[in-house]
Write a protein that holds these residues in place. Structure first.
Motif, mmCIF file in Angstrom:
data_model
loop_
_atom_site.group_PDB
_atom_site.id
_atom_site.type_symbol
_atom_site.label_atom_id
_atom_site.label_comp_id
_atom_site.label_asym_id
_atom_site.label_seq_id
_atom_site.Cartn_x
_atom_site.Cartn_y
_atom_site.Cartn_z
ATOM 1 N N PHE A 140 2.229 5.311 2.577
ATOM 2 C CA PHE A 140 1.188 5.177 1.560
ATOM 3 C C PHE A 140 -0.001 6.081 1.874
ATOM 4 O O PHE A 140 -0.576 6.712 0.981
ATOM 5 N N LEU A 151 0.982 0.324 -5.922
ATOM 6 C CA LEU A 151 0.391 -0.220 -4.699
ATOM 7 C C LEU A 151 -1.105 0.059 -4.636
ATOM 8 O O LEU A 151 -1.867 -0.731 -4.072
ATOM 9 N N ARG A 152 -1.528 1.168 -5.222
ATOM 10 C CA ARG A 152 -2.964 1.448 -5.292
ATOM 11 C C ARG A 152 -3.650 0.434 -6.211
ATOM 12 O O ARG A 152 -4.743 -0.052 -5.912
ATOM 13 N N TYR A 170 0.641 9.587 1.022
ATOM 14 C CA TYR A 170 0.629 9.832 -0.422
ATOM 15 C C TYR A 170 -0.764 10.206 -0.918
ATOM 16 O O TYR A 170 -0.915 11.069 -1.779
ATOM 17 N N VAL A 207 6.922 2.247 -2.252
ATOM 18 C CA VAL A 207 6.143 3.301 -1.603
ATOM 19 C C VAL A 207 6.901 4.628 -1.531
ATOM 20 O O VAL A 207 6.314 5.658 -1.186
ATOM 21 N N CYS A 228 3.738 4.164 -5.641
ATOM 22 C CA CYS A 228 2.478 4.291 -4.893
ATOM 23 C C CYS A 228 1.275 4.017 -5.789
ATOM 24 O O CYS A 228 0.282 3.424 -5.346
#
Length: 553
Positions: free
Chosen positions: A501, A467-468, A504, A458, A464
């Motif tokens: 997150f 993670l998305r 972001y 992250v 990021c």
């Protein structure tokens, strides 16, 4: 040996910590494992300066029982008979190593720790459990905070050379796993699926929901292949080394020779005239080869390789400084150095195959260490982009998402031990309370490793995006409902990941509200405020609190 020096400025030690420190420091080191149960941490965020007396007490044990044992330097001739000092006090050593790892995991200022020279010697311990415990201490000492580029941990030439030797074979297992499955037994019915090969282990396969690990049939059981260059001259143990030149040791079925790892190494070193500075490299190959000949041993070998790789990667300078402090020993160690410093997409894919096989009977320690290595790679500049590229391809986001969901589910399903007034009212026998605590703690190591990887990802743009792809919010949000007192640190780290997150991307903030995240946070804050008020009322009414100890469940 450099001990932990006391701070120049006085540091106030909390009374609950001081009580435990005094208790441990006043107990003879050889009696620690019999006087105390396994050490557990109950103090919140700590500072290693609070534990200087304990760590120096442990260092005295190492100075008395580790430093004099020349066999740990692999310089003892078989003719010398029994090693120094009689049987090694392994129980006391294991207690000390495990307690040290717990302290380092929970304290700041880890760079002050000063017993790494003894840990380096213990990597050659005849007891494999002791060697692995020493690796775990080094892993705790070198572990970086997410986003940090340095941890100020410096490994000397001896330690780096030994760790490189213990990494041997990682590249081979990655290429082997990339080649597909191989059945150890041959044949099989039409419904039998081939096993997955990961890190030298054969996982699953055989159909009918079979789980567990085996060994790869493509490997020669207990085989060692060691190439080295021998200089001309004399060795203090072997005498004349003979003419200079390249030499090759090829041996198989070493696990059947009936000898200890040290004895086998001494035998091969004597036969092939292996110089003293290459003897640990040979010892590492012998140990890993013998372990790899059985399913349980293959799991231990995988843990040793992953721990050694992770420690090297996270030492001061990371992969960019891997060549500092002296070169590697032997041709295979040179390959290990290249493996450490250059991007290795096959190895990353191998680690992700471990995560894919997590529910197939693979030991949890191997899965946990694979996550730790992924976190270390994702936090290293030379490996970061390659790790993220592999993680975002080939269906890996779905695998990662399923693992996060599984970890959250296990944490949520774990029993919540009573604390405070509830504990006093319950009046549970100690054995029953210990069993509840153990069950509550069972999913914690894997969850900690997973959150460590999330915390690393992250902190970067590419992370990021990964993670998305994983759809992090829906799988992680249920963790906010977890009120288990033994899981608070995991929930805290998860909340920190969610905060970064959502900073972001604005769409993540909107999704957080749509998924009911705001209501979850408000409800949790309300419950925690009520708990704090109730605890204050209880302690105020009773005139104080019971301090509790830090050793035991």
């Amino acid at each position: 040996m450099v001990k932990v020096a006391p701070p120049k400025k006085r540091v106030e030690t909390p009374s609950s910590v001081k009580a435990v420190v005094d208790k441990i420091a006043s107990t003879p080191s050889l009696q620690l494992s019999t006087v105390f149960p396994p050490f557990v941490w109950i103090f919140g965020k700590g500072d290693i300066q609070h534990w200087i007396v304990v760590l120096n007490h442990f260092d005295d044990f190492f100075a008395a029982h580790v430093a004099p044992r020349v066999q740990l330097e692999l310089k003892r001739s078989p003719a010398l008979g029994h090693p120094h000092g009689g049987p090694f006090p392994s129980d006391a050593c294991l207690w000390i190593l495990r307690a040290t790892a717990v302290i380092l995991d929970n304290c700041s200022n880890k760079q002050l720790y000063g017993s790494t020279e003894h840990l380096s010697s213990l990597l050659a311990s005849e007891q494999i459990e002791v060697a692995v415990a020493a690796l775990y201490v080094l892993a705790s000492a070198t572990r970086r905070a997410p986003g940090a580029r340095s941890n100020r941990f410096h490994s000397d030439h001896k330690l780096r050379a030994r760790l490189l030797a213990l990494c041997s074979g990682l590249g081979d297992t990655a290429r082997q796993g990339d080649g597909g499955g191989s059945s150890a037994g041959g044949g099989g019915g039409g419904d039998a699926s081939p096993p997955t090969l990961v890190l030298g282990m054969s996982v699953g396969g055989g159909g009918a929901g079979r789980k567990g690990i085996g060994i790869s049939a493509s490997d020669d059981a207990g085989a060692v292949h060691f190439e080295f260059y021998s200089p001309r001259g004399a060795d203090e143990v072997l005498g004349d080394l003979g003419p200079s030149g390249s030499r090759v040791i090829s041996a198989s079925n070493l696990h059947l020779d009936g000898l200890s790892d040290h004895a086998t190494t001494e035998q091969l070193a004597s036969e092939y005239k292996v110089p003293a500075d290459l003897r640990f490299s040979l010892f590492a190959r012998v140990r890993l080869a013998k372990l790899g000949a059985t399913p349980e041993g293959a799991s231990t070998a995988a843990q040793i390789r992953l721990l050694a790789f992770c420690i090297l990667l996270q030492s001061e300078g990371g992969s960019g400084g891997a060549s500092g402090g002296g070169g590697p020993n032997g041709a295979d160690d040179t390959l290990g150095l290249v493996f450490l410093t250059e991007p290795q997409p096959e190895f990353v894919a191998e680690l992700l195959r471990v995560l894919r096989a997590e529910g197939e009977g693979l030991p949890s320690a191997v899965v946990e260490l694979s996550l730790r290595v992924l976190a270390a790679l994702a936090g290293d500049r030379s490996h970061q982009s390659g790790v993220i590229t592999v993680m975002r391809s080939g269906g890996h986001p779905a695998v990662f998402s399923a693992l996060v969901a599984s970890a959250v589910s296990r944490l949520t399903a774990a029993p919540s031990p009573p604390v405070g007034a509830e504990l006093a009212a319950a009046g549970l026998p100690k054995l029953e309370l210990d069993a509840i605590n153990a069950e509550a703690d069972a999913p914690v190591p894997l969850a900690e490793a997973l959150v460590s990887l999330l915390s690393t990802l992250v902190t970067t743009h590419g992370g990021c995006q990964t993670l998305r792809d994983v759809s992090l919010l829906p799988v992680l949000l249920p963790l906010l409902r977890n009120r288990n007192a033994r899981h608070v640190h995991i929930v805290s780290h998860a909340v920190h990941v969610l905060e970064i997150f959502m900073d972001y991307t604005s769409s993540a903030s909107a999704a957080f509200r749509e998924l009911g995240g705001l209501e979850l946070v408000v409800e949790r804050l309300k419950q925690e405020a009520e708990d704090a008020l109730a605890e204050h009322a209880t302690t105020h009414g009773s005139g104080g609190s019971n301090g509790g100890g830090g050793v035991g469940g």
